[in-house]
Design an enzyme around this catalytic site. Structure first.
Site, PDB file in Angstrom:
ATOM      1  CE  LYS A  61     -27.333  75.297-106.296  1.00 36.59           C
ATOM      2  NZ  LYS A  61     -26.566  75.191-107.549  1.00 36.59           N
ATOM      3  N   GLY A  96     -33.105  66.617-106.449  1.00 34.29           N
ATOM      4  CA  GLY A  96     -31.746  66.193-106.751  1.00 34.29           C
ATOM      5  C   GLY A  96     -31.487  64.828-106.165  1.00 34.29           C
ATOM      6  CB  SER A  97     -28.350  63.147-105.290  1.00 33.82           C
ATOM      7  OG  SER A  97     -27.777  64.085-104.407  1.00 33.82           O
ATOM      8  CB  THR A  98     -31.468  59.879-102.258  1.00 31.81           C
ATOM      9  OG1 THR A  98     -32.515  59.667-103.223  1.00 31.81           O
ATOM     10  CG2 THR A  98     -31.966  59.407-100.904  1.00 31.81           C
ATOM     11  N   GLY A 108     -30.275  65.427-100.579  1.00 28.64           N
ATOM     12  CA  GLY A 108     -31.607  65.673-100.006  1.00 28.64           C
ATOM     13  C   GLY A 108     -31.661  65.362 -98.521  1.00 28.64           C
ATOM     14  CD  GLU A 156     -40.991  65.788-105.736  1.00 27.86           C
ATOM     15  OE1 GLU A 156     -40.834  64.547-105.903  1.00 27.86           O
ATOM     16  OE2 GLU A 156     -42.077  66.297-105.445  1.00 27.86           O
ATOM     17  CB  CYS A 184     -36.200  61.585-110.625  1.00 25.89           C
ATOM     18  SG  CYS A 184     -37.304  62.905-111.078  1.00 25.89           S
ATOM     19  CD  GLU A 190     -31.839  58.362-109.618  1.00 25.71           C
ATOM     20  OE1 GLU A 190     -31.213  58.997-108.761  1.00 25.71           O
ATOM     21  OE2 GLU A 190     -32.964  58.691-110.042  1.00 25.71           O
TER      22      GLU A 190
HETATM   23  P1  NAP Z   1     -27.141  67.001-106.418  1.00 23.29           P
HETATM   24  O1  NAP Z   1     -25.753  67.153-105.948  1.00 23.29           O
HETATM   25  O2  NAP Z   1     -28.158  66.477-105.485  1.00 23.29           O
HETATM   26  O3  NAP Z   1     -27.576  68.455-106.964  1.00 23.29           O
HETATM   27  C1  NAP Z   1     -28.897  68.949-107.050  1.00 23.29           C
HETATM   28  C2  NAP Z   1     -28.894  70.433-106.700  1.00 23.29           C
HETATM   29  O4  NAP Z   1     -28.513  70.606-105.341  1.00 23.29           O
HETATM   30  C3  NAP Z   1     -27.898  71.261-107.508  1.00 23.29           C
HETATM   31  O5  NAP Z   1     -28.429  72.544-107.714  1.00 23.29           O
HETATM   32  C4  NAP Z   1     -26.713  71.318-106.576  1.00 23.29           C
HETATM   33  O6  NAP Z   1     -25.837  72.377-106.809  1.00 23.29           O
HETATM   34  C5  NAP Z   1     -27.399  71.473-105.252  1.00 23.29           C
HETATM   35  N1  NAP Z   1     -26.565  71.095-104.095  1.00 23.29           N
HETATM   36  C6  NAP Z   1     -25.497  70.246-104.076  1.00 23.29           C
HETATM   37  N2  NAP Z   1     -25.001  70.167-102.832  1.00 23.29           N
HETATM   38  C7  NAP Z   1     -25.759  70.967-102.047  1.00 23.29           C
HETATM   39  C8  NAP Z   1     -25.741  71.308-100.659  1.00 23.29           C
HETATM   40  N3  NAP Z   1     -24.847  70.785 -99.817  1.00 23.29           N
HETATM   41  N4  NAP Z   1     -26.672  72.177-100.188  1.00 23.29           N
HETATM   42  C9  NAP Z   1     -27.597  72.687-101.015  1.00 23.29           C
HETATM   43  N5  NAP Z   1     -27.653  72.418-102.335  1.00 23.29           N
HETATM   44  C10 NAP Z   1     -26.756  71.566-102.841  1.00 23.29           C
HETATM   45  O7  NAP Z   1     -27.198  66.122-107.699  1.00 23.29           O
HETATM   46  P2  NAP Z   1     -26.015  65.961-108.781  1.00 23.29           P
HETATM   47  O8  NAP Z   1     -24.695  65.873-108.096  1.00 23.29           O
HETATM   48  O9  NAP Z   1     -26.200  67.002-109.780  1.00 23.29           O
HETATM   49  O10 NAP Z   1     -26.377  64.536-109.390  1.00 23.29           O
HETATM   50  C11 NAP Z   1     -25.970  63.364-108.704  1.00 23.29           C
HETATM   51  C12 NAP Z   1     -27.003  62.273-108.813  1.00 23.29           C
HETATM   52  O11 NAP Z   1     -28.229  62.730-108.251  1.00 23.29           O
HETATM   53  C13 NAP Z   1     -27.375  61.859-110.208  1.00 23.29           C
HETATM   54  O12 NAP Z   1     -26.487  60.970-110.753  1.00 23.29           O
HETATM   55  C14 NAP Z   1     -28.750  61.270-109.982  1.00 23.29           C
HETATM   56  O13 NAP Z   1     -28.657  59.941-109.530  1.00 23.29           O
HETATM   57  C15 NAP Z   1     -29.326  62.124-108.890  1.00 23.29           C
HETATM   58  N6  NAP Z   1     -30.212  63.182-109.404  1.00 23.29           N
HETATM   59  C16 NAP Z   1     -31.555  63.050-109.245  1.00 23.29           C
HETATM   60  C17 NAP Z   1     -32.396  64.037-109.739  1.00 23.29           C
HETATM   61  C18 NAP Z   1     -33.869  63.961-109.591  1.00 23.29           C
HETATM   62  O14 NAP Z   1     -34.586  64.555-110.374  1.00 23.29           O
HETATM   63  N7  NAP Z   1     -34.376  63.300-108.596  1.00 23.29           N
HETATM   64  C19 NAP Z   1     -31.886  65.129-110.417  1.00 23.29           C
HETATM   65  C20 NAP Z   1     -30.498  65.248-110.563  1.00 23.29           C
HETATM   66  C21 NAP Z   1     -29.686  64.268-110.043  1.00 23.29           C
HETATM   67  P3  NAP Z   1     -24.549  72.184-107.790  1.00 23.29           P
HETATM   68  O15 NAP Z   1     -25.099  72.224-109.154  1.00 23.29           O
HETATM   69  O16 NAP Z   1     -23.667  73.322-107.512  1.00 23.29           O
HETATM   70  O17 NAP Z   1     -23.945  70.858-107.423  1.00 23.29           O
END
Ligand code: NAP
Ligand code: MG
Length: 457
Positions: free
Chosen positions: A155, A208-210, A213, A230, A264, A360
């Site tokens: 996904k 993605g986000s902590t 995660g 991660e 990240c 972050e």
């Molecule tokens: P996120 O919500 O954690 O999204 C990462 C992935 O998880 C996306 O594919 C997202 O889908 C999916 N996802 C969201 N909710 C989910 C759930 N309940 N069950 C399964 N999968 C789910 O991150 P974001 O909202 O895009 O970014 C928010 C913050 O996260 C950023 O500002 C940053 O601080 C952090 N972040 C960290 C990393 C890293 O590399 N460690 C990468 C991105 C973001 P959708 O696209 O549909 O939401």
């Protein structure tokens, strides 16, 4: 009527594509198909699976420029970065194409027979990818998972599905059997969530986000599902006074502003030894002001826009009421007036309790703080819930080793900012993650170790 998502070009906010969102029923069907073809993929001769992965790498290489251009359009990455990212998918596939014939077990001495171990693939692996590095993070999951004999459902982030969709097509073009690698653009709350709850998905790889995660880990616990996480970071770049200060200051902007800080591993906290603080800041200002923040499609571009208006609001929210020391440039006119730009921004921090020092930001913002001695530097670097990466600048080899061993983070570099090489392990301490990706052991993380005893009489 199918739900769709309008993909925007972050540099201009112009619509680029309309993508149909995968439904729950379609997700279930894709998972079931991936489970149905798993046996055939697992049982294929190792050399043949290797050949197919190399073919996939070759097809990715042939489309490298198209993939890179697509990423510039969808994610606002600089064209130079986007080429590196597409090349990284090719390289990861080539690297792990050497794994199928090398999934060695062991023969362990026992009385009365033979004891051997096997690394058995898990079945269907679900990979959930964020929007910051759509291609590499996808490849770090599907490359070793496929090599170990698993089938994969992936996904992409809702905001950045285009290159992942293309990679799914290229896999078929390379000859991977239908259902072995399936890309499912859609919502995290629908498709991603189903990877967690569907019993046929045996492992989830999440980046993605902590916050999300943690929820995924809790969800996986229900089925004792394997999970790799991660997550976020707040990495420190520690500069000692004995270092090459010119080099440290010239490279620091790239270590945090690359990908507009949406990394990240971004070194978003700079710790500078007090006696070198003024010189470092002066040189940093010169470097930040000369950063080329321009059209990401321009070959000379060093930084592009943020991914979305929402992410820009989050980042500028962190700057509300915070005094900035200096900033770089960002385009705000012509076609770019509506884009999601934030200039590279440097903040001086004097209190480790400040949100800008602790949280972050995931944007082009760096906080700088002085320290007095080695002990204080390590203590400040470790004063965070995160532990993903970090850098140490010093000419003292002993100090470099002491600090590298003392900082609680998975990926450290001395006198450089390199962090992710596909042939070395990558992952976080503390709340930055769980498990490791990449490196020589990654395929084993997509297997169960099975022990078999065979009696000789
Ligand atoms: P996120 O919500 O954690 O999204 C990462 C992935 O998880 C996306 O594919 C997202 O889908 C999916 N996802 C969201 N909710 C989910 C759930 N309940 N069950 C399964 N999968 C789910 O991150 P974001 O909202 O895009 O970014 C928010 C913050 O996260 C950023 O500002 C940053 O601080 C952090 N972040 C960290 C990393 C890293 O590399 N460690 C990468 C991105 C973001 P959708 O696209 O549909 O939401
Ligand atoms: Mg989210």
């Amino acid at each position: 009527m199918t739900d769709t998502h309008t993909v925007l070009n972050p540099a201009t906010a112009a619509p680029v594509a309309e993508i149909a969102l995968t439904t729950l029923a379609e997700t279930d069907a894709a998972i079931e198909r991936a489970a149905a073809v798993f046996g055939a993929w697992r049982d294929i001769a190792p050399g043949e699976r290797a050949r197919l992965l190399r073919a996939f790498a070759t097809v990715v290489d042939a489309h490298l420029e198209d993939l890179a251009r697509l990423e510039v359009l969808n994610s606002g990455h600089t064209i130079g970065n986007a080429r590196w990212e597409a090349g990284n998918v090719r390289d990861v596939l080539n690297y792990y194409s050497a794994a199928p014939e090398r999934m060695f077990g062991r023969q362990i001495p026992v009385a009365g027979g033979v004891d051997v171990t096997f690394h058995e693939p898990l079945g269907v692996v679900g990979v959930i990818v964020p929007w910051n590095f759509p291609m590499p993070i996808a490849g770090w999951g599907f490359g070793p998972a496929l090599a170990a004999g698993n089938t994969v459902v992936l996904k992409p982030a809702e905001l950045t599905p285009l290159t992942a969709i293309r990679l799914g097509e290229l896999a078929l073009e390379a000859g991977l059997p239908e259902g072995v690698f399936t890309v499912l653009p859609g919502k995290g709350s629908v498709v991603g969530e189903r990877f967690v709850t569907h019993p046929l998905v045996r492992k989830v790889c999440f980046t993605g986000s902590t916050e999300v995660g943690k929820r995924i880990m809790a969800g996986c616990a229900d089925q004792v599902k394997r999970v790799t996480l991660e997550l976020g970071g707040k990495s420190a770049n520690v500069v000692f006074a004995d270092a090459d200060i010119a080099k440290a200051a010239a490279t620091a902007p790239y270590a945090v502003f690359d990908n507009a800080g949406q990394d990240c591993c971004a070194r978003s906290r700079i710790l500078v030894q007090r006696s070198a603080y003024d010189e470092f800041l002066g040189r940093l200002e010169t470097a930040v002001r000369s950063l080329r923040v321009i059209d990401p499609a321009d070959e000379a571009s060093e930084m592009g826009p943020l991914i979305s208006a929402q992410q820009r609001a989050v980042v500028t929210g962190y700057l509300d009421g915070v005094e900035t020391a200096f900033t770089g440039a960002a385009p705000d006119d012509g076609g770019f007036a509506e884009g999601f730009w934030v200039p590279p921004t440097v903040v001086l921090a004097d209190d480790p309790a400040l949100p800008i020092w602790r949280e972050e930001v995931f944007g082009p913002v760096v906080a700088v703080m002085p320290f007095d001695d080695e002990e204080e530097a390590v203590r400040l670097a470790n004063d965070t819930e995160y532990g993903l990466s970090g850098s140490i600048f010093t000419r003292d080899l002993g100090r470099a080793l002491r600090v590298a061993r003392g900082v609680e983070a998975g990926n450290l570099s001395v006198n450089s900012h390199s962090s992710v090489r596909y042939w070395t392990p990558f992952g976080g301490y503390k709340q930055s993650g769980l498990g490791r990706e990449l490196g020589p052991d990654a395929p084993n993380a997509f297997t169960e170790e099975k022990n078999v005893f065979i009696a000789q009489d």
